[in-house]
Design an enzyme around this catalytic site. Structure first.
Site, PDB file in Angstrom:
ATOM      1  CE1 TYR A  98     -33.153  18.179  -1.604  1.00  0.00           C
ATOM      2  CE2 TYR A  98     -31.578  16.790  -2.448  1.00  0.00           C
ATOM      3  CZ  TYR A  98     -31.875  17.623  -1.254  1.00  0.00           C
ATOM      4  OH  TYR A  98     -31.232  17.715  -0.324  1.00  0.00           O
ATOM      5  CD  GLU A 140     -28.344  17.423   0.774  1.00  0.00           C
ATOM      6  OE1 GLU A 140     -28.392  16.817  -0.063  1.00  0.00           O
ATOM      7  OE2 GLU A 140     -29.273  17.930   1.551  1.00  0.00           O
ATOM      8  N   GLY A 275     -27.058  10.847  26.113  1.00  0.00           N
ATOM      9  CA  GLY A 275     -26.565  12.097  25.580  1.00  0.00           C
ATOM     10  C   GLY A 275     -25.127  12.326  25.857  1.00  0.00           C
TER      11      GLY A 275
END
Ligand SMILES: Cc1cc2nc3c(=O)[nH]c(=O)nc-3n(C[C@H](O)[C@H](O)[C@H](O)COP(=O)(O)OP(=O)(O)OC[C@H]3O[C@@H](n4cnc5c(N)ncnc54)[C@H](O)[C@@H]3O)c2cc1C
Ligand code: HEM
Length: 415
Positions: A98, A140, A275
């Site tokens: 990050y 996360e 799908g």
């Protein structure tokens, strides 16, 4: 939440940032890969870069997040953050990365907006970045911990145990663990990231939904070959379909994904084409659990021969005591869809909810091309289904949810 000092600055600069955010995102990625070429090997999907869908998804997510901080400060856009955090976790993204993204993103903002980025403006957007980053990092961390992994141990080697040609364009892989370590459990509806070495030596990650309930030893997923039709053919799907054989090794992440089954209420699955994969996975979990819930399977395809996982899906429908299926074929031919014993109704044309009785208080799951999901979602809402009862999976960076967040956020118009 955003400080009183930054809030008016963000409000004032949101329109200009939103207007330029796609350009910022494009320059961001170009610079990111110049500075950190290692991120193109196994972390970023270069197909999404070529299509510009990832640039658009990043841009939209920042714009939606910032406008939501200003307009509904008491509530973070949870759905948006969940989607991103699960995708990041399936790629082993680390907190330290990050800082890298921060530096490159702010380089790109200054590169595009120039002198408009005064120290005050930079400080306010810095605050937005870290609010979003910490929301993601924390989520996360929770996802890694729930799976018992760390970013660097997300990956595991598997051996291809079975390769089955489902249809002309779809292949199902069953992979087996290669050691005695416990196989991480999956939640029904989740996907894995598969990392595939390409002929140029670069590993490319792609997500594939799990199509079978856990058995403690295998994972199963189905891959549809992406045909270029004028553009390049899909590189990973074609490589998997053509060149990966029984006995080969594949690297898979632990399972992640925010679209997971709520098995405490009736369920309606609506899918089109490939799908069907997350639906097959959820149905398989329900069948394994011996669920007595009312389950309605709605599936649209070109014809019977292109309906991937048809046999597995219909067997699960037959096995589940309160399940039924409707199938729509563009070219129905004379196929009856089932084998006589399976409660399946075959219709011609596009999926049409008017043909179906829907259970009360159901949870709805959609997966298929975006126009298909838009149409089904609108039809459900017209029939009185609450938007919160409808979940959907997008097979690529999610460019739809920015529209939905904007649509559903009171007083929102920007982004
Ligand atoms: C959560 C999730 C679940 C998924 N589940 C499944 C599943 O169960 N089964 C399944 O089959 N797929 C699934 N997918 C999709 C899958 O991850 C891949 O996106 C798909 O297999 C295509 O990958 P590819 O490498 O073959 O195509 P790519 O090479 O990534 O190409 C994608 C598109 O980009 C275009 N493109 C590539 N390079 C260029 C270029 N240089 N210029 C212009 N256009 C270009 C291609 O023509 C193609 O249309 C899922 C995706 C997600 C996000
Ligand atoms: C606040 C910071 C960040 C934001 C807002 C952000 C946003 C996003 C979004 C919106 C997506 C697409 C999700 C989807 O599939 O719908 C995504 C995917 C991704 N992100 Fe991030 N991200 C951030 C930080 C990072 C960091 C630090 C990394 C590490 C290098 C990273 C790497 C990735 C990768 C590899 C993908 C998948 C790309 C693809 O499949 O094309 N992100 N991110």
């Amino acid at each position: 939440m955003l400080s009183d000092r930054s809030r008016p600055v963000i409000e004032a600069t949101l329109p200009v940032v939103a207007e330029n955010i796609e350009e910022i995102a494009t320059r961001f990625y170009t610079h990111l890969f110049e500075e950190h070429p290692e991120l193109l090997d196994g972390t970023f999907n270069r197909g999404n870069q070529a299509e510009k869908t990832q640039q658009m998804a990043l841009a939209a997510s920042v714009a939606v997040f910032a406008s939501s901080l200003v307009k509904v400060p008491e509530q973070l856009p949870e759905h948006l953050l969940n989607r991103i955090a699960h995708k990041h976790a399936s790629l082993g993204i680390t907190p330290a990365q990050y800082d890298v993204v921060h530096d490159v993103l702010f380089w790109a903002i200054v590169d595009v907006l120039g002198d408009a980025v005064t120290p005050e403006v930079a400080a306010a957007w810095d605050e937005v970045y870290w609010l979003m980053a910490y929301a993601l990092i924390n989520q996360e961390r929770g996802l890694y911990s729930a799976r018992g992994v760390r970013p660097e141990t997300v990956w595991r080697e598997w051996e291809v145990a079975e390769k089955v040609r489902e249809t002309e364009d779809v292949v199902t892989f069953k992979v087996r663990r290669t050691d005695d370590r416990l196989v991480k459990t999956s939640l029904p509806g989740q996907y894995v990231t598969v990392q595939v070495p390409m002929p140029d030596g670069v590993r490319q990650p792609r997500q594939y939904s799990l199509t079978k309930a856990d058995d403690g030893e295998h994972r199963q997923f189905s891959v549809k070959r992406v045909r270029g039709d004028g553009k390049p053919d899909g590189e990973v799907s074609n490589r998997l379909c053509d060149s990966v054989e029984v006995g080969d090794r594949l690297t898979l992440s632990a399972p992640f994904g925010d679209v997971v089954l709520d098995d405490s209420r009736p369920v309606v699955f609506a899918s089109a084409g490939i799908g069907v994969t997350p639906m097959a996975g959820m149905l398989s979990h329900l069948a394994t659990a011996g669920s007595g819930l009312p389950i309605t399977v709605l599936h649209a395809d070109v014809d019977e021969s292109s309906f991937a996982l048809r046999q597995q899906v219909l067997e699960d429908v037959r096995f589940l005591p309160a399940a039924s299926a409707h199938v729509w074929y563009e070219h129905p031919g004379d196929g009856q869809g089932g084998d006589g014993a399976v409660p399946v109704e075959v219709h011609a044309g596009q999926l049409n909810l008017d043909d179906v009785k829907l259970p009360d208080d159901a949870g709805y799951y959609l997966c298929g091309p975006l126009p298909f999901m838009r149409a089904v979602r609108s039809a459900l809402i017209d029939r009185g289904v609450a938007p919160r009862d409808i979940q959907y999976e997008v097979f690529g960076p999610d460019l739809w949810q920015a529209d939905l967040v904007t649509e559903e956020t009171p007083g929102s118009s920007a982004a």
